[in-house]
Design a protein around this motif. Structure first.
Motif, PDB file in Angstrom:
ATOM      1  N   ALA A  29       0.852  -1.186   0.000  1.00 42.39           N
ATOM      2  CA  ALA A  29       0.000   0.000   0.000  1.00 42.39           C
ATOM      3  C   ALA A  29       0.888   1.237   0.000  1.00 42.39           C
ATOM      4  O   ALA A  29       1.979   1.234   0.563  1.00 42.39           O
ATOM      5  CB  ALA A  29      -0.904   0.016   1.224  1.00 42.39           C
ATOM      6  N   ALA A  30       0.422   2.282  -0.650  1.00 38.91           N
ATOM      7  CA  ALA A  30       1.150   3.548  -0.685  1.00 38.91           C
ATOM      8  C   ALA A  30       0.155   4.683  -0.527  1.00 38.91           C
ATOM      9  O   ALA A  30      -1.010   4.563  -0.907  1.00 38.91           O
ATOM     10  CB  ALA A  30       1.913   3.688  -1.994  1.00 38.91           C
ATOM     11  N   GLY A  31       0.616   5.785   0.067  1.00 40.73           N
ATOM     12  CA  GLY A  31      -0.270   6.914   0.266  1.00 40.73           C
ATOM     13  C   GLY A  31       0.450   8.144   0.761  1.00 40.73           C
ATOM     14  O   GLY A  31       1.675   8.245   0.677  1.00 40.73           O
ATOM     15  N   VAL A  32      -0.331   9.071   1.296  1.00 45.13           N
ATOM     16  CA  VAL A  32       0.188  10.339   1.812  1.00 45.13           C
ATOM     17  C   VAL A  32      -0.304  10.547   3.234  1.00 45.13           C
ATOM     18  O   VAL A  32      -1.318   9.966   3.637  1.00 45.13           O
ATOM     19  CB  VAL A  32      -0.244  11.527   0.924  1.00 45.13           C
ATOM     20  N   PHE A  33       0.424  11.374   3.996  1.00 41.36           N
ATOM     21  CA  PHE A  33       0.011  11.679   5.361  1.00 41.36           C
ATOM     22  C   PHE A  33       0.403  13.095   5.736  1.00 41.36           C
ATOM     23  O   PHE A  33       1.333  13.684   5.169  1.00 41.36           O
ATOM     24  CB  PHE A  33       0.621  10.679   6.347  1.00 41.36           C
ATOM     25  N   LEU A  34      -0.333  13.662   6.679  1.00 44.87           N
ATOM     26  CA  LEU A  34      -0.030  14.946   7.298  1.00 44.87           C
ATOM     27  C   LEU A  34       0.234  14.683   8.758  1.00 44.87           C
ATOM     28  O   LEU A  34      -0.492  13.906   9.383  1.00 44.87           O
ATOM     29  CB  LEU A  34      -1.207  15.918   7.160  1.00 44.87           C
ATOM     30  N   GLY A  35       1.262  15.311   9.304  1.00 41.73           N
ATOM     31  CA  GLY A  35       1.534  15.037  10.703  1.00 41.73           C
ATOM     32  C   GLY A  35       2.594  15.919  11.306  1.00 41.73           C
ATOM     33  O   GLY A  35       3.043  16.889  10.714  1.00 41.73           O
ATOM     34  N   SER A  36       2.959  15.541  12.487  1.00 44.04           N
ATOM     35  CA  SER A  36       4.010  16.217  13.226  1.00 44.04           C
ATOM     36  C   SER A  36       5.010  15.151  13.641  1.00 44.04           C
ATOM     37  O   SER A  36       4.602  14.115  14.161  1.00 44.04           O
ATOM     38  CB  SER A  36       3.410  16.877  14.460  1.00 44.04           C
ATOM     39  N   PRO A  37       6.257  15.267  13.395  1.00 44.82           N
ATOM     40  CA  PRO A  37       7.031  16.423  12.958  1.00 44.82           C
ATOM     41  C   PRO A  37       7.170  16.537  11.447  1.00 44.82           C
ATOM     42  O   PRO A  37       7.780  17.472  10.956  1.00 44.82           O
ATOM     43  CB  PRO A  37       8.404  16.161  13.570  1.00 44.82           C
ATOM     44  N   MET A  38       6.641  15.586  10.678  1.00 45.16           N
ATOM     45  CA  MET A  38       6.800  15.645   9.223  1.00 45.16           C
ATOM     46  C   MET A  38       5.521  15.186   8.534  1.00 45.16           C
ATOM     47  O   MET A  38       4.705  14.498   9.114  1.00 45.16           O
ATOM     48  CB  MET A  38       7.987  14.786   8.778  1.00 45.16           C
ATOM     49  N   SER A  39       5.374  15.606   7.270  1.00 42.56           N
ATOM     50  CA  SER A  39       4.286  15.179   6.398  1.00 42.56           C
ATOM     51  C   SER A  39       4.912  14.702   5.104  1.00 42.56           C
ATOM     52  O   SER A  39       5.938  15.222   4.680  1.00 42.56           O
ATOM     53  CB  SER A  39       3.337  16.338   6.116  1.00 42.56           C
ATOM     54  N   GLY A  40       4.304  13.699   4.467  1.00 42.56           N
ATOM     55  CA  GLY A  40       4.903  13.191   3.235  1.00 42.56           C
ATOM     56  C   GLY A  40       4.209  11.976   2.687  1.00 42.56           C
ATOM     57  O   GLY A  40       2.983  11.926   2.620  1.00 42.56           O
TER      58      GLY A  40
END
Length: 142
Positions: A29-40
């Motif tokens: 599976a592959a995808g995207v994420f938003l978060g702390s300390p990084m997003s990617g």
């Protein structure tokens, strides 16, 4: 950070209120994420996941364990624990072990899942801080 906490809390409440007919497909599976300390971007293969930060360059590599399977209680199937390590290109907090709790929400036929996770990272640079961090995103199974 308040937005991430709100997203994680909302995903947990939503997961607790919905019955899950099946877990998302195992495999790549592959995808995207938003978060702390990084997003990617994130890649998951069975019980392993890698998250690579784009906004703040970094990488996290974790093993995951499904709580439903681990505890033998399928009502916990949407939840998982993770543990691994993280490196972030930051002058104060650079690398250390991490662990936390995540929840998944299969969408449609189970080829796509929304996820939210929260946990701590024990940074071994400078002061040796323990930071609470989280992420929310989506993954598509191939």
């Amino acid at each position: 950070m308040k937005t991430i906490a709100w997203l994680c809390g909302s995903a947990c409440l939503l997961a607790a209120s919905i019955s899950f007919p099946a877990r998302a497909a195992d495999g790549l599976a592959a995808g995207v994420f938003l978060g702390s300390p990084m997003s990617g971007v994130t890649i998951k293969q069975d019980q392993f996941k890698i998250q690579a930060g784009i906004d703040k360059f970094g990488i996290a590599i974790d093993g995951t364990w499904n709580l439903g399977e681990w505890l033998g209680r399928m009502e916990y199937a949407p939840m998982y624990i993770y543990a691994g390590g993280q490196w972030v290109d930051d002058s104060t907090h650079q690398w250390g072990p991490r662990a936390g709790l995540g929840v998944t929400l299969p969408v449609g036929t189970g080829d796509v899942e929304l996820f939210a996770e929260a946990g701590t990272t024990w940074y071994w640079e400078e002061k040796g801080d323990i930071e609470f961090e989280g992420a929310a995103g989506a993954r598509m199974y191939f």
